[in-house]
Enzyme design. Structure first.
Site, PDB file in Angstrom:
ATOM      1  N   ASP A 250       0.231  -0.776   0.071  1.00 37.69           N
ATOM      2  CA  ASP A 250       0.133   0.073  -0.259  1.00 37.69           C
ATOM      3  C   ASP A 250       0.913   1.165   0.225  1.00 37.69           C
ATOM      4  OD1 ASP A 250      -2.525   1.882   0.650  1.00 37.69           O
ATOM      5  OD2 ASP A 250      -3.142  -0.262   0.917  1.00 37.69           O
TER       6      ASP A 250
ATOM      7  N   HIS B 220       1.941   1.694  -2.785  1.00 34.91           N
ATOM      8  CA  HIS B 220       1.069   2.396  -3.785  1.00 34.91           C
ATOM      9  C   HIS B 220       2.382   4.558  -3.794  1.00 34.91           C
ATOM     10  CE1 HIS B 220      -3.034  -0.355  -3.205  1.00 34.91           C
ATOM     11  NE2 HIS B 220      -1.449  -0.462  -4.164  1.00 34.91           N
TER      12      HIS B 220
END
Length: 406
Positions: free
Chosen positions: A228, A251
């Site tokens: 993430d 991310h």
């Protein structure tokens, strides 16, 4: 007649009489050594070592040292609370291993809580210390049941003068580190953070850093592998510096998401000397659109500088329709205020997923898009470098193509 030498000697006599003696100016005091405690480890995963550690914090937490010695495993079967620490030095040279019990952790906010603490060093002096969140079972359970509530590994709220350094943190059930509650002066340096699954289920939501309401936070010299955000600037982040960081599988370095259900602001954030590897984006800004229950998103004075892009889908991305579909955003355009956004010195090559597109900049049509880009030399694997733009300024600094989305 008094000679000059006599006057000088008389002056010295006067000074010697006027000056206080050393014994009159130096107080009679003894510097006491800092208290030091080493908790007794139970030696078995069936024994919860948290009570012993918290007893050590109670005994030595006021300015003292708590030592987790090398080559020793402490089994943590409950939440570790740093209550009682004031200017304490918690040195992890061995292993802190949390229980994997999904029943126990369900609904818990955090595994380690640091709440309203003024002065904490949580560190490994030798670099051998490990904090293991033991999150595999949580990732597997979450893959089957998305309502399962997983804890953050280290949750810092309020307080000041926090230092976390020299440690390896691994496999949190959820986020690695969260900072919020108007925390001030927090430093995170020389850390290794990795979330790696040994099943087909990814380590979802393992943000390395979620930096919320806080001031003067520094993140430096950190190596991250996760699934993430590498660093997420959350609502209330102010004066945050991120430098000399590498992220794999993440991310990206992200502002947001902002504006989901309230007016949110992030300001004065600076990220530089970042290496992004195999990530969905290297850096970007995520804001919800207008309408519904969404609030106004404001991002001011944010700089992204000297990024190396290695196999990321996008080098930079601006999303003004985050969390909604195109139909919704046609009726409720993005209204985020982006002021003083600087993107410069990006190099490297993206993945082939969006080739030839290397950046997707979709500013809201009802918002402000004060963004400048310079020294942007990222290429797609094909050798092209197409940048999609929507509602961006004419002096953006790069050549735009239509078709921005998100």
């Amino acid at each position: 007649m008094i000679s000059l030498n006599s006057i000088f000697l008389l002056s010295l006599v006067g000074l010697s009489r006027a000056a206080p003696s050393r014994s009159e100016t130096s107080p009679d005091r003894t510097i006491k050594p800092r208290a030091a405690c080493t908790p007794t480890a139970g030696g078995s995963s069936s024994t919860d070592d948290v009570p012993a550690i918290q007893e050590a914090i109670t005994s030595c937490g006021d300015g003292g040292i708590i030592i987790i010695p090398a080559d020793t495993t402490y089994y943590l079967n409950s939440v570790l609370d740093f209550k009682g620490c004031s200017n304490c030095d918690f040195q992890v040279e061995g292993l802190l291993q949390f229980t994997s019990s999904t029943d126990y952790w369900n609904g818990k906010t955090a595994m380690i809580t640091v709440s309203d603490i003024d002065g904490l060093k949580l560190r490994s002096v030798t670099g051998s210390g490990v904090i293991d969140g033991n999150g595999q079972e949580s990732w597997d359970k979450f893959a089957e049941d998305s309502s399962y509530k997983r804890p953050t590994l280290l949750y810092i709220t309020g307080g000041s003068n926090i230092e976390v350094s020299g440690l390896r943190q691994k496999n949190p059930p959820n986020v690695f580190i969260s900072v919020k509650g108007d925390t001030s002066n927090a430093q995170f340096t020389s850390l290794t953070m990795d979330a790696t699954s040994n099943s087909d289920n990814l380590p979802k939501n393992t943000d390395a850093f979620d930096i919320g309401a806080s001031t003067y936070v520094t993140i430096s010299s950190v190596a991250i592998t996760n699934d993430d955000d590498c660093v997420a600037f959350k609502p209330g982040a102010n004066y945050v510096t991120v430098e000399n960081v590498s992220c794999t599988g993440s991310h990206g370095i992200s502002v947001g998401s902002l504006g989901k259900s309230s007016d949110d602001t992030v300001q004065n954030v600076y990220a530089r000397n970042i290496t992004m590897i195999n990530s969905s984006k290297a850096a970007g800004i995520k804001t919800y659109p207008s309408g519904g229950d969404h609030g106004l998103s404001t991002v001011k004075n944010a700089t992204f500088e000297d990024f190396i892009v290695d196999g990321c889908d996008y080098a930079f991305q601006i999303q003004s329709c985050y969390g909604e579909d195109d139909t919704y955003c046609e009726e409720n355009p993005g209204d985020a205020v982006l002021e003083g956004i600087v993107v410069k010195g990006f190099t490297g090559t993206t993945s082939d997923k969006e080739d030839p597109v290397v950046a997707n900049l979709n500013c809201g049509s009802k918002g402000t898009c004060d963004v400048t880009i310079s020294g942007f030399e990222v290429k797609a694997p094909s050798g092209d470098a197409k940048i999609l733009c929507g509602n961006t300024p004419s002096d953006l600094g790069v050549t735009c193509s239509s078709g921005a989305s998100g």
